[in-house]
Design an enzyme around this catalytic site. Structure first.
Site, PDB file in Angstrom:
ATOM      1  N   HIS A   1      29.326  49.163  29.432  1.00 44.45           N
ATOM      2  CA  HIS A   1      29.153  48.460  30.707  1.00 44.45           C
ATOM      3  C   HIS A   1      30.378  48.700  31.605  1.00 44.45           C
ATOM      4  CE1 HIS A   1      28.102  44.717  33.114  1.00 44.45           C
ATOM      5  NE2 HIS A   1      29.388  44.829  33.388  1.00 44.45           N
ATOM      6  N   GLU A   2      31.564  48.508  31.034  1.00 45.29           N
ATOM      7  CA  GLU A   2      32.802  48.708  31.811  1.00 45.29           C
ATOM      8  C   GLU A   2      32.980  50.177  32.196  1.00 45.29           C
ATOM      9  OE1 GLU A   2      34.314  46.209  33.031  1.00 45.29           O
ATOM     10  OE2 GLU A   2      33.245  44.767  31.791  1.00 45.29           O
TER      11      GLU A   2
ATOM     12  N   HIS B   1      31.162  50.819  35.382  1.00 45.06           N
ATOM     13  CA  HIS B   1      31.969  50.484  36.568  1.00 45.06           C
ATOM     14  C   HIS B   1      33.037  51.559  36.800  1.00 45.06           C
ATOM     15  CE1 HIS B   1      30.372  46.477  37.023  1.00 45.06           C
ATOM     16  NE2 HIS B   1      30.813  46.052  35.855  1.00 45.06           N
TER      17      HIS B   1
END
Ligand SMILES: [Zn+2]
Length: 392
Positions: free
Chosen positions: A80-81, A84
């Site tokens: 998920h990170e 980003h």
């Protein structure tokens, strides 16, 4: 002791573990292990998993599966990170690191985009990755043979958890992902600082709401997240407000000029220095060597912390040059005030020496910054001269 340590890197981005993460991993493993039966029932009803509950609750199986699911969940958080981070990198924003901690992951951007389209894309990339990880886990869940009850349990659970993670992150509580999306939309029609203020206010309101739900449900995690959102929203809003206030302000505008500086000489005793600190109510002095042949020379900086290292009864026997800092942090007068603030924050120091062509021309301290910020907020300008000009 370092708060976090590096475990490796992905796409050139260091992945770090915070110490708090080491607490939360076994806790999650335990919580998942505890709830293996109801969750397996849920998977059997919802995904027609057909898991043999007896097989996965025998002996140490619950704890092993709990650990596997917890590790899987955090792998999902890293992905998920990365979503980003890689999107931010594509726009040219450098990523310092990805850190796993108590409440999941943080991708540390050294700079935040102020273009609402870029912020929107970066913010939404994480939840999109989480949905994809959920879908991928579901595909694996379908592909694993029915006889492997444990693997099907973990994959089915991860499919659900990752989608829940994506949905939870889209709650518009700034600075969570949903809140960043909200700020991006707000920033389309108003200044970035105003959009941040409004998003942060909504974020704080939702944080209070989450905290109340957490109290009613006595959920520690919910209370913790609420607390974190509240603090983070306040601090980011303050930082953005400061940045907007200091937009055209340089270090030279708000520093204490050399002519107003109190300085000490290297041979001053620590006792005399502490006495001066008391009477002048200053806690940091540039150390100027006036005996140098070529005139005055800046040789160090001495602070109250340095002086305190000497036992009070021995302060007569020590001089400033024995306790001063010689590794000097300097900044140019034409640097942005915001750069000075970030420099002080990053190095955890209270003041920077303002140097031009090797000469000390002033000092900028945290209190200089706070005073200037106060004035800007009240009057809209920093130096009296620019106020006069607008009055013409
Ligand atoms: Zn995110």
């Amino acid at each position: 002791m370092p708060r976090s340590f590096r475990i490796g890197s992905l796409f050139g981005i260091p992945i770090k573990l915070d110490l708090t993460f080491l607490l939360v991993l076994p806790l999650f493993a335990y919580l998942i292990g505890e709830q293996i039966e109801p969750v397996a029932g849920l998977l059997n009803d919802g995904l027609a998993a057909g898991i043999d509950v007896g097989a996965i609750t025998a002996g140490t199986m619950p704890w092993l599966l709990g650990l596997a699911a917890a590790i899987g969940l955090f792998v999902g958080v890293v992905l998920h990170e990365l979503g980003h981070s890689l999107t931010a990198q594509r726009y040219g924003f450098p990523i310092d690191s990805i850190t796993l901690w108590l409440f999941g992951g943080i991708a540390a951007l050294s700079e935040m985009p102020e273009d609402w389209r870029q912020e929107l894309t970066i913010a939404i990339a994480g939840p999109i990755v989480s949905v994809l990880v959920g879908v991928g886990s579901y595909a694996l869940f379908l592909a694993v043979p029915e006889s492997l009850d444990g693997a099907r349990f973990v994959l089915g659970y991860l499919a659900i958890l990752n989608v829940v993670l994506a949905v939870f992150n889209m709650i518009p509580a700034f600075p969570m992902d949903g809140g960043r999306v909200l700020r991006a939309f707000l920033a389309r029609s108003r200044p970035y600082a105003t959009a941040t203020q409004q998003a942060a206010s909504i974020g704080k309101l939702l944080a209070v709401f989450m905290g109340l739900i957490g109290l009613m449900e006595s959920s520690i995690i919910f209370i913790g997240v609420a607390f974190f959102v509240y603090i983070a929203a306040s601090s980011e809003a303050q930082q953005v407000t400061m940045k907007a206030a200091f937009q055209d302000v340089t270090v030279g505008d708000i520093m204490t000029p050399a002519s107003d500086l109190h300085t000490v000489e290297p041979e001053t005793t620590v006792a005399a220095l502490v006495q001066r600190m008391f009477t002048e109510r200053h806690t940091g002095y540039p150390v100027i060597d006036t005996s140098a042949f070529e005139g005055e020379r800046l040789v160090g900086l001495v602070t109250l912390t340095d002086a305190r290292e000497i036992d009070p009864v021995e302060r007569d026997a020590f001089t400033v040059d024995e306790v001063m800092t010689t590794d000097l942090r300097t900044i140019a007068p034409d640097s942005d005030a915001m750069t000075a603030i970030e420099e002080m924050r990053e190095n955890d120091i209270g003041r920077l020496l303002v140097v031009e062509d090797g000469d000390l021309i002033g000092l900028i301290s945290r209190s200089d910054v706070m005073t200037a910020f106060d004035i800007v907020q009240k009057s809209g300008a920093v130096n009296p001269s620019s106020q006069l000009r607008t009055a013409d």
